[in-house]
Design an enzyme around this catalytic site. Structure first.
Site, PDB file in Angstrom:
ATOM      1  N   GLY A  85      47.274  37.347 125.682  1.00 61.88           N
ATOM      2  CA  GLY A  85      47.026  37.318 124.244  1.00 61.88           C
ATOM      3  C   GLY A  85      45.831  38.162 123.877  1.00 61.88           C
ATOM      4  O   GLY A  85      44.898  38.339 124.666  1.00 61.88           O
ATOM      5  N   ASP A 236      39.721  25.700 111.098  1.00 65.12           N
ATOM      6  CA  ASP A 236      40.768  26.728 111.184  1.00 65.12           C
ATOM      7  C   ASP A 236      42.016  26.154 111.848  1.00 65.12           C
ATOM      8  O   ASP A 236      42.637  26.798 112.692  1.00 65.12           O
ATOM      9  CB  ASP A 236      40.258  27.943 111.962  1.00 65.12           C
TER      10      ASP A 236
END
Length: 412
Positions: A85, A236
Site C-alpha cells: 500500500g 478519521d
C-alpha cells in the site's frame, strides 16, 4: 433531500480539512530481497549515534561510548517481502519477522516536513499510549526512528533522544528547526498484518451478509469505545482505515491509521460519591473540545466542518460507515477512482456529505433506511438516527453506544 443507494456519484469537489502530506518519492520502493533491521538501543548518552549499513538498520556510536555488544541485534529482525500500500504520507510493506516467522506490516513514513512529522507523531503517540491491547485495534509492535544512516527504537517521551525531541519541536512549531540537517528522517512502524484488505474491499467483493454486518458493527463499536476510554479521538474513521484480519479463520475488524488522532489529556471529571465529590483524575473525552477541522468529507460530523467538536464526531462517522455498509451505499472517489462505502445527500446533480448537508440544513430529516425493502431493523434504524443527530449532545457516547449496539444486534 433524497439519499441515493447503490449508485455511483462522482466527487469533484476539493477535499477540505486537515490535508495530508504529498505522497513520498518513488525511490522509497524496496526490492523484496532487502531487509529492515530496527535496533532498539537505550543509553543515557545524549550524544548517542546510530547508523545504517546499506538498506539495513544497524547501529554505531561515538568512539567514546562503551555500549555492551548484547544490546545490538546481529541479524535483521524483519525481511521486507513486497509493497502492499502507498498512502498520502507513507508506504506499507508486508514483512516477515525472522525470529517467529510471523507476517507483519511495516509502514515507512518520511518526516521531511512539519505536517508529515505531525501525522507520524500523532500515530505513534496514540498507539504507544495504549497500555492494553484490543482485538479490534491494530497492534503496534515497535516504532523505529531512522535519520541519515542512524536508527533507534522509539519510546514515548524519551527526553534523551535528540532526534525524537527535534521531531516533537518541529511538529509543535510547524516549521523546520533552525540548523536542522536536510538528511531524510523516517519513522518505521511495525504492526500486525491484516490480510483481508479494508472494509470497502471486503464488503463490496461479497454478497450481502446480515450476520457479517452485525459482527462488524459490534466490533467497530467496541474499538471506538476502547479508544475513547483511553482518551483517544480517532478523527478519521472511514472504511479505508478499517482493516480486516482473517488469521483466526473469521473476519476481525482492526481500526487503523491514527495519523489524525488526538490523545486528549488535561481534563478531569468530578463524580459524586455519597455527599462528597471525588476527582477521578481522568479525562472526560466528550467535554474535550477540538478545533482542527480534519478528516474525510463523507464521514465528517456537522460540527467538524465548523471546527468545534468533541469525541462525539467519531460516533457520527461510525454511523455513516454502518449505514453505508448495511445498505451498500457507495460513491466513486474522484482521486483514486475507487468505489467506496459512504452515505451522502443528493442535491440536484451533486452529492453532498451528510454532515455538510446537516450543517446547512439542521432540520433536514435523514431517510433511514433508504430502501423500501430494507433488512434494517427498527432498533438499528433508531440507533443510526441517534448516532447521526445534528446536535452532538443528542448522540450516545461510545460506552452507551456499545451497550445499545449489543442490544440491537442480538435482537436482529
Amino acid at each position: 433531500m433524497e439519499l441515493r443507494s447503490g449508485t455511483q456519484g462522482r466527487i469533484t469537489r476539493l477535499r477540505r480539512g486537515c490535508k495530508r502530506a504529498e505522497p513520498p518519492n518513488a525511490n522509497v520502493r524496496r526490492d523484496a530481497s532487502k531487509v529492515l533491521r530496527p535496533l532498539p538501543v537505550e543509553t543515557n548518552d545524549e550524544e548517542e549515534e546510530l547508523m545504517e549499513e546499506g538498506d539495513c538498520f544497524s547501529t554505531g556510536f561515538h568512539k567514546h561510548d562503551s555500549l555492551h555488544p548484547a544490546m545490538f541485534f546481529k541479524t535483521p529482525r524483519y525481511s521486507l517481502i513486497r509493497e502492499v500500500g502507498r498512502g498520502s504520507y507513507g508506504v506499507v510493506y508486508e514483512a516477515i519477522a525472522r525470529r517467529s516467522g510471523a507476517r507483519v506490516a511495516v509502514k515507512k513514513l518520511r518526516c521531511d516536513a512539519p505536517e508529515k512529522v505531525e501525522l507520524a507523531l500523532a500515530e505513534f503517540w496514540a498507539l504507544a499510549s495504549l497500555e492494553k491491547k484490543h482485538e479490534n485495534v491494530v497492534q503496534l509492535e515497535e516504532c523505529v526512528l531512522q535519520r541519515n544512516g542512524m536508527a533507534q527504537k522509539m519510546s514515548h517521551g524519551n527526553k534523551r533522544n535528540k532526534q525524537y525531541l527535534r521531531l516533537v519541536e518541529t511538529s509543535l512549531k510547524g516549521e523546520r528547526i533552525l540548523g536542522y540537517p536536510e538528511e531524510p528522517c523516517y519513522l518505521w512502524f511495525v504492526m500486525e498484518f491484516c490480510d483481508g484488505g479494508d472494509l470497502n474491499q471486503y464488503i463490496l467483493s461479497r454478497r450481502p451478509d446480515p450476520r457479517t454486518n452485525r459482527i462488524f458493527m459490534k466490533q467497530m463499536t467496541s474499538a471506538v469505545a476502547f479508544l475513547h476510554k483511553n482518551n483517544i479521538v480517532h478523527r478519521d474513521l472511514k472504511p479505508d482505515n478499517i482493516l480486516i484480519s482473517q488469521k483466526s479463520g473469521s473476519p476481525v475488524i482492526k481500526v487503523s491509521d491514527f495519523g489524525l488522532s488526538k490523545v486528549c489529556a488535561g481534563l478531569s471529571c468530578m463524580e459524586n460519591e455519597g455527599d462528597n465529590q471525588v476527582n477521578k483524575n481522568m479525562v472526560n473525552i466528550n467535554k474535550f473540545w477540538l478545533s482542527s477541522a480534519c478528516g474525510s468529507d463523507f464521514y465528517m460530523a456537522p460540527e467538524v466542518w465548523e471546527g468545534h467538536y468533541t469525541a462525539k464526531a467519531d460516533i457520527f462517522a461510525l454511523g455513516i460507515i454502518i449505514w453505508a455498509m448495511i445498505e451498500r451505499i457507495t460513491f466513486i472517489d474522484a482521486e483514486s477512482k475507487r468505489e467506496l462505502l459512504g452515505t451522502y445527500v443528493r442535491q440536484g446533480t451533486e452529492i453532498v456529505p451528510v454532515g455538510e448537508a446537516l450543517l446547512e440544513n439542521p432540520k433536514m430529516v435523514l431517510n433511514i433506511p433508504q430502501k423500501t425493502r430494507s433488512i434494517m431493523s427498527e432498533g438499528i434504524k433508531r440507533l443510526l438516527q441517534d448516532m447521526l443527530a445534528v446536535n452532538p449532545q443528542d448522540r450516545p457516547d461510545a460506552s452507551q453506544l456499545e451497550v445499545r449496539m449489543d442490544q440491537v444486534t442480538c435482537a436482529a
